[in-house]
Scaffold this motif. Structure first.
Motif, PDB file in Angstrom:
ATOM      1  N   ASP A   1       2.436  -1.303 -11.601  1.00  0.00           N
ATOM      2  CA  ASP A   1       2.970  -0.271 -10.714  1.00  0.00           C
ATOM      3  C   ASP A   1       1.905   0.262  -9.764  1.00  0.00           C
ATOM      4  O   ASP A   1       2.192   0.585  -8.611  1.00  0.00           O
ATOM      5  N   LYS A   2       0.648   0.326 -10.234  1.00  0.00           N
ATOM      6  CA  LYS A   2      -0.407   0.784  -9.346  1.00  0.00           C
ATOM      7  C   LYS A   2      -0.654  -0.225  -8.222  1.00  0.00           C
ATOM      8  O   LYS A   2      -0.831   0.150  -7.059  1.00  0.00           O
ATOM      9  N   LEU A   3      -0.628  -1.511  -8.560  1.00  0.00           N
ATOM     10  CA  LEU A   3      -0.775  -2.540  -7.540  1.00  0.00           C
ATOM     11  C   LEU A   3       0.395  -2.496  -6.565  1.00  0.00           C
ATOM     12  O   LEU A   3       0.195  -2.604  -5.343  1.00  0.00           O
ATOM     13  N   ALA A   4       1.612  -2.309  -7.084  1.00  0.00           N
ATOM     14  CA  ALA A   4       2.785  -2.271  -6.212  1.00  0.00           C
ATOM     15  C   ALA A   4       2.714  -1.109  -5.237  1.00  0.00           C
ATOM     16  O   ALA A   4       3.087  -1.245  -4.059  1.00  0.00           O
ATOM     17  N   VAL A   5       2.236   0.044  -5.699  1.00  0.00           N
ATOM     18  CA  VAL A   5       2.097   1.191  -4.795  1.00  0.00           C
ATOM     19  C   VAL A   5       1.028   0.913  -3.746  1.00  0.00           C
ATOM     20  O   VAL A   5       1.197   1.231  -2.563  1.00  0.00           O
ATOM     21  N   PHE A   6      -0.088   0.311  -4.159  1.00  0.00           N
ATOM     22  CA  PHE A   6      -1.152  -0.021  -3.206  1.00  0.00           C
ATOM     23  C   PHE A   6      -0.632  -0.952  -2.111  1.00  0.00           C
ATOM     24  O   PHE A   6      -0.877  -0.731  -0.919  1.00  0.00           O
ATOM     25  N   LEU A   7       0.109  -1.989  -2.501  1.00  0.00           N
ATOM     26  CA  LEU A   7       0.628  -2.932  -1.518  1.00  0.00           C
ATOM     27  C   LEU A   7       1.701  -2.293  -0.646  1.00  0.00           C
ATOM     28  O   LEU A   7       1.815  -2.613   0.550  1.00  0.00           O
ATOM     29  N   THR A   8       2.481  -1.379  -1.219  1.00  0.00           N
ATOM     30  CA  THR A   8       3.490  -0.662  -0.428  1.00  0.00           C
ATOM     31  C   THR A   8       2.826   0.199   0.633  1.00  0.00           C
ATOM     32  O   THR A   8       3.278   0.233   1.793  1.00  0.00           O
ATOM     33  N   ARG A   9       1.774   0.917   0.255  1.00  0.00           N
ATOM     34  CA  ARG A   9       1.041   1.719   1.236  1.00  0.00           C
ATOM     35  C   ARG A   9       0.489   0.837   2.352  1.00  0.00           C
ATOM     36  O   ARG A   9       0.519   1.203   3.531  1.00  0.00           O
ATOM     37  N   LYS A  10      -0.013  -0.344   1.973  1.00  0.00           N
ATOM     38  CA  LYS A  10      -0.569  -1.257   2.974  1.00  0.00           C
ATOM     39  C   LYS A  10       0.522  -1.737   3.927  1.00  0.00           C
ATOM     40  O   LYS A  10       0.308  -1.824   5.148  1.00  0.00           O
ATOM     41  N   LEU A  11       1.706  -2.030   3.390  1.00  0.00           N
ATOM     42  CA  LEU A  11       2.824  -2.447   4.238  1.00  0.00           C
ATOM     43  C   LEU A  11       3.227  -1.342   5.208  1.00  0.00           C
ATOM     44  O   LEU A  11       3.699  -1.617   6.313  1.00  0.00           O
ATOM     45  N   GLY A  12       3.019  -0.096   4.804  1.00  0.00           N
ATOM     46  CA  GLY A  12       3.365   1.023   5.666  1.00  0.00           C
ATOM     47  C   GLY A  12       2.371   1.278   6.770  1.00  0.00           C
ATOM     48  O   GLY A  12       2.659   2.039   7.709  1.00  0.00           O
ATOM     49  N   MET A  13       1.193   0.627   6.702  1.00  0.00           N
ATOM     50  CA  MET A  13       0.137   0.859   7.694  1.00  0.00           C
ATOM     51  C   MET A  13      -0.269  -0.387   8.467  1.00  0.00           C
ATOM     52  O   MET A  13      -0.816  -0.291   9.564  1.00  0.00           O
TER      53      MET A  13
ATOM     54  N   TYR B   1      -0.479 -12.038 -10.440  1.00  0.00           N
ATOM     55  CA  TYR B   1      -0.920 -10.718 -10.878  1.00  0.00           C
ATOM     56  C   TYR B   1      -2.028 -10.835 -11.910  1.00  0.00           C
ATOM     57  O   TYR B   1      -3.067 -10.155 -11.803  1.00  0.00           O
ATOM     58  N   LEU B   2      -1.842 -11.680 -12.904  1.00  0.00           N
ATOM     59  CA  LEU B   2      -2.818 -11.804 -13.984  1.00  0.00           C
ATOM     60  C   LEU B   2      -4.140 -12.370 -13.509  1.00  0.00           C
ATOM     61  O   LEU B   2      -5.185 -12.121 -14.118  1.00  0.00           O
ATOM     62  N   ASN B   3      -4.116 -13.126 -12.438  1.00  0.00           N
ATOM     63  CA  ASN B   3      -5.328 -13.778 -11.949  1.00  0.00           C
ATOM     64  C   ASN B   3      -5.853 -13.160 -10.650  1.00  0.00           C
ATOM     65  O   ASN B   3      -6.583 -13.805  -9.896  1.00  0.00           O
ATOM     66  N   TYR B   4      -5.466 -11.924 -10.398  1.00  0.00           N
ATOM     67  CA  TYR B   4      -6.040 -11.106  -9.326  1.00  0.00           C
ATOM     68  C   TYR B   4      -5.762 -11.663  -7.930  1.00  0.00           C
ATOM     69  O   TYR B   4      -6.527 -11.402  -6.996  1.00  0.00           O
ATOM     70  N   GLU B   5      -4.657 -12.393  -7.781  1.00  0.00           N
ATOM     71  CA  GLU B   5      -4.309 -12.918  -6.460  1.00  0.00           C
ATOM     72  C   GLU B   5      -3.478 -11.897  -5.683  1.00  0.00           C
ATOM     73  O   GLU B   5      -2.394 -12.189  -5.183  1.00  0.00           O
ATOM     74  N   ASP B   6      -4.025 -10.709  -5.555  1.00  0.00           N
ATOM     75  CA  ASP B   6      -3.307  -9.641  -4.867  1.00  0.00           C
ATOM     76  C   ASP B   6      -3.062  -9.983  -3.405  1.00  0.00           C
ATOM     77  O   ASP B   6      -2.013  -9.653  -2.839  1.00  0.00           O
ATOM     78  N   ALA B   7      -4.032 -10.652  -2.787  1.00  0.00           N
ATOM     79  CA  ALA B   7      -3.888 -11.023  -1.380  1.00  0.00           C
ATOM     80  C   ALA B   7      -2.737 -12.006  -1.196  1.00  0.00           C
ATOM     81  O   ALA B   7      -2.024 -11.958  -0.186  1.00  0.00           O
ATOM     82  N   VAL B   8      -2.545 -12.887  -2.163  1.00  0.00           N
ATOM     83  CA  VAL B   8      -1.447 -13.855  -2.095  1.00  0.00           C
ATOM     84  C   VAL B   8      -0.108 -13.141  -2.239  1.00  0.00           C
ATOM     85  O   VAL B   8       0.834 -13.398  -1.484  1.00  0.00           O
ATOM     86  N   VAL B   9      -0.017 -12.241  -3.223  1.00  0.00           N
ATOM     87  CA  VAL B   9       1.223 -11.479  -3.412  1.00  0.00           C
ATOM     88  C   VAL B   9       1.554 -10.708  -2.138  1.00  0.00           C
ATOM     89  O   VAL B   9       2.709 -10.715  -1.672  1.00  0.00           O
ATOM     90  N   TYR B  10       0.542 -10.068  -1.580  1.00  0.00           N
ATOM     91  CA  TYR B  10       0.778  -9.283  -0.366  1.00  0.00           C
ATOM     92  C   TYR B  10       1.230 -10.173   0.782  1.00  0.00           C
ATOM     93  O   TYR B  10       2.165  -9.843   1.516  1.00  0.00           O
ATOM     94  N   LYS B  11       0.583 -11.328   0.948  1.00  0.00           N
ATOM     95  CA  LYS B  11       0.920 -12.214   2.065  1.00  0.00           C
ATOM     96  C   LYS B  11       2.329 -12.768   1.917  1.00  0.00           C
ATOM     97  O   LYS B  11       3.061 -12.912   2.903  1.00  0.00           O
TER      98      LYS B  11
END
Length: 407
Positions: free
Chosen positions: A211-223, A303-313
Motif C-alpha cells: 500500500d505504501k508503494l501504491a500511494v507513492f506511485l499514485t502521487r507520482k502519477l498525479g505529478m 514487487y518482491l524484486n524491487y521493480e518499482d520502475a517497471v510497475v510504474y511504467k
C-alpha cells in the motif's frame, strides 16, 4: 437495538488533505462497526455488554479503566472527535468493494456494505451505514471508544463526535495518526507498527509495503508531466457525486483511493498480511517474504524484486493508451472518465498484465493495440449509466468482449 441501514446527518469538511465528514454517532454503534488492527469489541451473549479482544497486543490496556471511570461519571463529556476511515476491511486491509465479486467478465454484483455519502440542497449531507460489518478503521481515539465497552450499559447511548474519512488510503491514515499524536506526545513506533503495519517515517524502498508503494506511485502519477492523470487525482471518496461536487467547475477527476487500489491489486491480494509479514519478529525487506504465502497478483514478482520502475511504467503507459483511445474524445457524460470507468480499466489491466510483462513489451503502442477494438464504444450510452459496482462490471464486460483475444 441498532437497525440498519442507518442514515445520519453529516457536515462536509474540505481541507488540504482532502474531504471528510463530521457527524455524531452513539458509542454503541461505533463499538459495533469500528476496529483497530490491535483491538476490537464483540457483543457478549445476551446483547448488553461487550468484551475486548485483539489479534495483537492491546495498546496500553491500563489506560482503559481510568477512561471508563470517567465515562461513568454524571458530568462526563468528550468534545474532541474520534477519527475513522470507512470502507477498509478488517481481514485483509483492502477497500470494501462489495458491489463487485470476482475478477473476470462474469463477476456477480451484490448489495453493498460500503459506507456512502449522499448530498442535499441545504448543505447537510447524509452518511449511510448499510450494515454492522466492521468497516470503520480507527485512526485516532481508540482508547476513548473501547473504554465504553467496560462502562455502564446506559453509557452506550452517549453521542460521540466523529470525523469520517471515506476511502482514505492506509498510508494517509498512518500519516494522520502520527501527525495528530506527535503534537501531543512522541509517537511510539511499535504502536504505529501495530495500528498500521509499517513505519510512517522515511525508509528504504526495499522495505515498502504494497500500500505504501501504491500511494507513492499514485502521487507520482498525479505529478508526472507524461501522466494523463497529472492534476486529476484528489483525496476524496470513490463516489462520483462527491468528486463532481468537490471539483464542480473543473475537468474530470479521480479519487486517490481508486488509483491506489488499482495499482495495489496488481502486486498483492492481501496488503494487510504483507505488512504484517514485513514486520513479524524483525523488519524485513520485500524479497524476504516471497515464500510466506501464495499470491497470484500479476505483478507480484516485480514487487518482491524491487521493480518499482517497471510497475510504474506499465501503469503509466497503460493509462496513456487509455487517454489516447478513450479519455481525449470522451464527453462529460461518459462513464469511462468516472470512478466506475477507471476501476473497469484497471480490471482489464490486471487481467492482461501477466502476458504484457512476460512479453517484455510495455510500450504505449502495445497497450493501444490491446484496447483499440474497444475505442468505438460509447460509454455515455444508457446501459452504462450506473455509478456503482454494476456500472463497473458492465463497462469491464464491454471492454473485455471488444478486446477478445487481441493479445
Amino acid at each position: 437495538m441498532l437497525k440498519f441501514p442507518l442514515h445520519v446527518p453529516a457536515l462536509q469538511v474540505v481541507q488540504p488533505l482532502g474531504v471528510y465528514y463530521v457527524t455524531v454517532l452513539p458509542a454503541e454503534l461505533l463499538l459495533e462497526v469500528a476496529y483497530s488492527d490491535a483491538v476490537r469489541a464483540s457483543l457478549r451473549p445476551g446483547g448488553t455488554t461487550y468484551e475486548l479482544t485483539g489479534t495483537q497486543r492491546l495498546p496500553q490496556p491500563k489506560r482503559f479503566q481510568p477512561i471508563t471511570d470517567y465515562i461513568n461519571r454524571i458530568d462526563s463529556a468528550f468534545p474532541n472527535s474520534i477519527i475513522i476511515a470507512a470502507n477498509y476491511r478488517e481481514e485483509d486491509g483492502l477497500i470494501e468493494d462489495e458491489e463487485l465479486v470476482g475478477n473476470d467478465a462474469t463477476a456477480s454484483i451484490t448489495q453493498g456494505s460500503r459506507w456512502k455519502i449522499s448530498g442535499s440542497d441545504n448543505g447537510v449531507y447524509t452518511l449511510i451505514i448499510p450494515s454492522p460489518k466492521k468497516l470503520a478503521a480507527i485512526i485516532d481515539g481508540q482508547h476513548r471508544l473501547f473504554a465504553f465497552a467496560q462502562a455502564n450499559p446506559d453509557r452506550l447511548e452517549m453521542d460521540l463526535i466523529c470525523s469520517v474519512f471515506i476511502d482514505l488510503p492506509k498510508p494517509y491514515q498512518a500519516h494522520l495518526f502520527a501527525t495528530i499524536n506527535s503534537t501531543q506526545q512522541p509517537v511510539n513506533k511499535s504502536l504505529t507498527y501495530d495500528l498500521f503495519g509499517y513505519n510512517v517515517n522515511e525508509e528504504a524502498e526495499t522495505f515498502w509495503s504494497p500500500d505504501k508503494l501504491a500511494v507513492f506511485l499514485t502521487r507520482k502519477l498525479g505529478m508526472d508531466s507524461e501522466s494523463p492523470l497529472r492534476g486529476r487525482i484528489v483525496i476524496a471518496p470513490k463516489q462520483n457525486d462527491e468528486l463532481s461536487q468537490l471539483v464542480a467547475n473543473m475537468s474530470w477527476r479521480v479519487s486517490t483511493a481508486v488509483v491506489v487500489e488499482g495499482i495495489m491489486r496488481l502486486i498483492t491480494t492481501n496488503p494487510k498480511r504483507d505488512s504484517a509479514d514485513l514486520l513479524a519478529v524483525e523488519r524485513k525487506e520485500r524479497r524476504d517474504i516471497a515464500d510466506y504465502r501464495k499470491d497470484r497478483s500479476p505483478l507480484r514478482w516485480s514487487y518482491l524484486n524491487y521493480e518499482d520502475a517497471v510497475v510504474y511504467k506499465i501503469v503509466l503507459n497503460y493509462l496513456r493508451a487509455c487517454s489516447n483511445l478513450f479519455w481525449e474524445t470522451a464527453s462529460s457524460e461518459s462513464f469511462i472518465v468516472k470512478t466506475v470507468g477507471l476501476q473497469a480499466l484497471f480490471d482489464v489491466l490486471r487481467q492482461h498484465a501477466v502476458k504484457i510483462y512476460s512479453d517484455r513489451d510495455i510500450r504505449v503502442a502495445r497497450f493501444e493495440e490491446l484496447l483499440r477494438p474497444a475505442a468505438s464504444i460509447d460509454f455515455s450510452a444508457p446501459e452504462f449509466r450506473n455509478a456503482s459496482g454494476s456500472g463497473r462490471a458492465k463497462i469491464r464486460q464491454a471492454l473485455l468482449k471488444a478486446i477478445g483475444d487481441s493479445l
